[in-house]
Scaffold this active site. Structure first.
Site, PDB file in Angstrom:
ATOM      1  CG  MET A   1      -2.262  -1.307   0.884  1.00 24.30           C
ATOM      2  SD  MET A   1      -3.477  -1.033   1.735  1.00 24.30           S
ATOM      3  CE  MET A   1      -2.679  -0.242   3.397  1.00 24.30           C
TER       4      MET A   1
ATOM      5  CB  SER B   1       4.219  -0.686  10.714  1.00 24.70           C
ATOM      6  OG  SER B   1       3.352  -0.088  10.645  1.00 24.70           O
ATOM      7  CB  SER B   2       2.860   2.607   6.535  1.00 21.51           C
ATOM      8  OG  SER B   2       3.582   1.467   5.612  1.00 21.51           O
ATOM      9  NE  ARG B   3      -2.615   1.656  10.239  1.00 20.13           N
ATOM     10  CZ  ARG B   3      -3.471   0.193   9.343  1.00 20.13           C
ATOM     11  NH1 ARG B   3      -2.409  -0.811   8.863  1.00 20.13           N
ATOM     12  NH2 ARG B   3      -4.283   0.896   8.095  1.00 20.13           N
TER      13      ARG B   3
ATOM     14  CE  LYS C   1       3.878  -4.494   9.971  1.00 23.47           C
ATOM     15  NZ  LYS C   1       2.657  -3.793  10.403  1.00 23.47           N
TER      16      LYS C   1
ATOM     17  CG  HIS D   1       6.914  -2.163   2.308  1.00 19.69           C
ATOM     18  ND1 HIS D   1       6.679  -0.799   3.113  1.00 19.69           N
ATOM     19  CD2 HIS D   1       5.608  -2.322   2.006  1.00 19.69           C
ATOM     20  CE1 HIS D   1       5.722  -0.539   3.097  1.00 19.69           C
ATOM     21  NE2 HIS D   1       4.685  -1.825   3.010  1.00 19.69           N
TER      22      HIS D   1
ATOM     23  CE1 TYR E   1       4.838   8.974   3.871  1.00 15.88           C
ATOM     24  CE2 TYR E   1       6.009   6.954   5.982  1.00 15.88           C
ATOM     25  CZ  TYR E   1       5.437   8.559   4.542  1.00 15.88           C
ATOM     26  OH  TYR E   1       6.479   9.940   6.313  1.00 15.88           O
TER      27      TYR E   1
HETATM   28  O1  PAF Z   1       0.108  -5.331   3.385  1.00 12.78           O
HETATM   29  C1  PAF Z   1      -0.489  -5.098   2.620  1.00 12.78           C
HETATM   30  O2  PAF Z   1      -0.183  -4.002   2.189  1.00 12.78           O
HETATM   31  C2  PAF Z   1      -1.945  -4.550   2.644  1.00 12.78           C
HETATM   32  O3  PAF Z   1      -2.670  -6.006   3.041  1.00 12.78           O
HETATM   33  C3  PAF Z   1      -1.917  -5.946   0.331  1.00 12.78           C
HETATM   34  C4  PAF Z   1      -1.310  -7.112   0.694  1.00 12.78           C
HETATM   35  C5  PAF Z   1      -1.141  -5.109   0.142  1.00 12.78           C
HETATM   36  C6  PAF Z   1      -3.529  -5.217  -0.223  1.00 12.78           C
HETATM   37  O4  PAF Z   1      -3.913  -4.540   0.148  1.00 12.78           O
END
Ligand code: PAF
Length: 279
Positions: A29, A184-186, A148, A36, A31
């Site tokens: 998603m 986490s992005s959050r 995570k 990632h 950010y």
């Molecule tokens: O883990 C995430 O970032 C989201 O849930 C995903 C798998 C990209 C689906 O939108």
């Protein structure tokens, strides 16, 4: 690196890629952070080409959740993907993914009873539906997910098996900050004081894991230990801490096989999750 916004074009490009090699896929998603990054690096290393999707999927947010404030930085994400060697980034607009008459839902009901599904009952329908769509559009050889989001991983693993997606799902270890906080992005929502308090989530889980390593098999003392550690931090408001087996995600009173010990908590207003898997 190609940046693709249309479903038709992404599908056509992916079909071309599939003709002459393997394709790794990292759905995100955006950010993007080093967590990632670790998935993208593996996708690049283990496949001939790697596609990253950057799509803040509206259907996995319930009304009142953080869809509109979810952090976004496309330019930075694109530069990051390019620096890691991604072949293409798929970045569709929401109306490209969900037309006006969109009505389909993919769900795995029996795995969406416990853990995060209690507080976010519609979340995993949104996740499964968008990931199924992305799998059909990108048709990768392998898809990479961070552990995570362990519940998400186990649900998607079930979906892939049950719906015969010819895709290998790869679960990758959680990447942590130096003080143990899961990336986490959050985390970007946390104030300085909250950020200082947040590593308690990992610390508490580590104490639970230490009990298991010392021979404890019963659920109650493990959960109790984690709860007691969390209770020492006044900024933490615990949503759940659960011990479940990893096949059906059902609560287990005694460890007999692989288990997931997972928690969700608010630090201030920010909801964070973390876990460990023990096998
Ligand atoms: O883990 C995430 O970032 C989201 O849930 C995903 C798998 C990209 C689906 O939108």
């Amino acid at each position: 690196m190609k940046v693709i916004t249309s479903v038709t074009q992404m599908h056509a490009v992916a079909q071309q890629y599939a003709k002459d090699g393997t394709l790794g896929f990292v759905p995100t998603m955006g950010y993007l952070h080093e967590g990632h990054g670790s998935l993208i690096e593996r996708a690049v290393q283990e496949n001939d080409r790697a596609v990253v999707s950057v799509f803040v999927n509206p259907t996995q947010f319930a009304p009142g959740e953080d869809l509109s404030s979810y952090p976004r930085d496309l330019e930075k994400d694109l530069a990051f993907c390019q620096s890691l060697g991604a072949t293409a980034v798929f970045h569709p607009e929401p109306n490209e993914m969900y037309g006006p008459n969109f009505a389909a839902i993919v769900e795995v009901p029996s795995l969406t009873v416990n853990l995060c599904a209690r507080a976010r009952p519609s979340h995993f329908k949104g996740v499964c539906t968008v990931v199924a769509k992305l799998f059909n559009i990108v048709a990768p050889t392998r898809a990479y997910f961070g552990l995570k989001d362990a519940q998400q991983f186990f649900i998607l693993r079930r979906m892939v098996l049950d719906l015969n997606f010819p895709i290998e799902l790869v679960g990758c270890p959680t990447v942590r900050e130096a003080d143990g906080l899961a990336m986490s992005s959050r985390n970007s929502y946390l104030s300085l004081t909250e950020r200082k308090a947040a590593p308690i989530l990992h610390k508490a889980l580590e104490e639970g894991r230490a009990l298991i390593l010392a021979g404890e098999k019963k659920r109650a003392p493990i959960i109790d230990k984690i709860q007691r550690v969390l209770a020492t931090e006044p900024l933490v408001s615990l949503e759940y801490v659960e011990l479940v087996e990893t096949l059906g995600l059902r609560q287990t009173d005694e460890i007999t096989g692989e288990v997931l010990c997972a928690l969700a908590a608010r630090i201030g207003t920010t909801r964070l999750i973390d876990n460990f898997i023990f096998s």
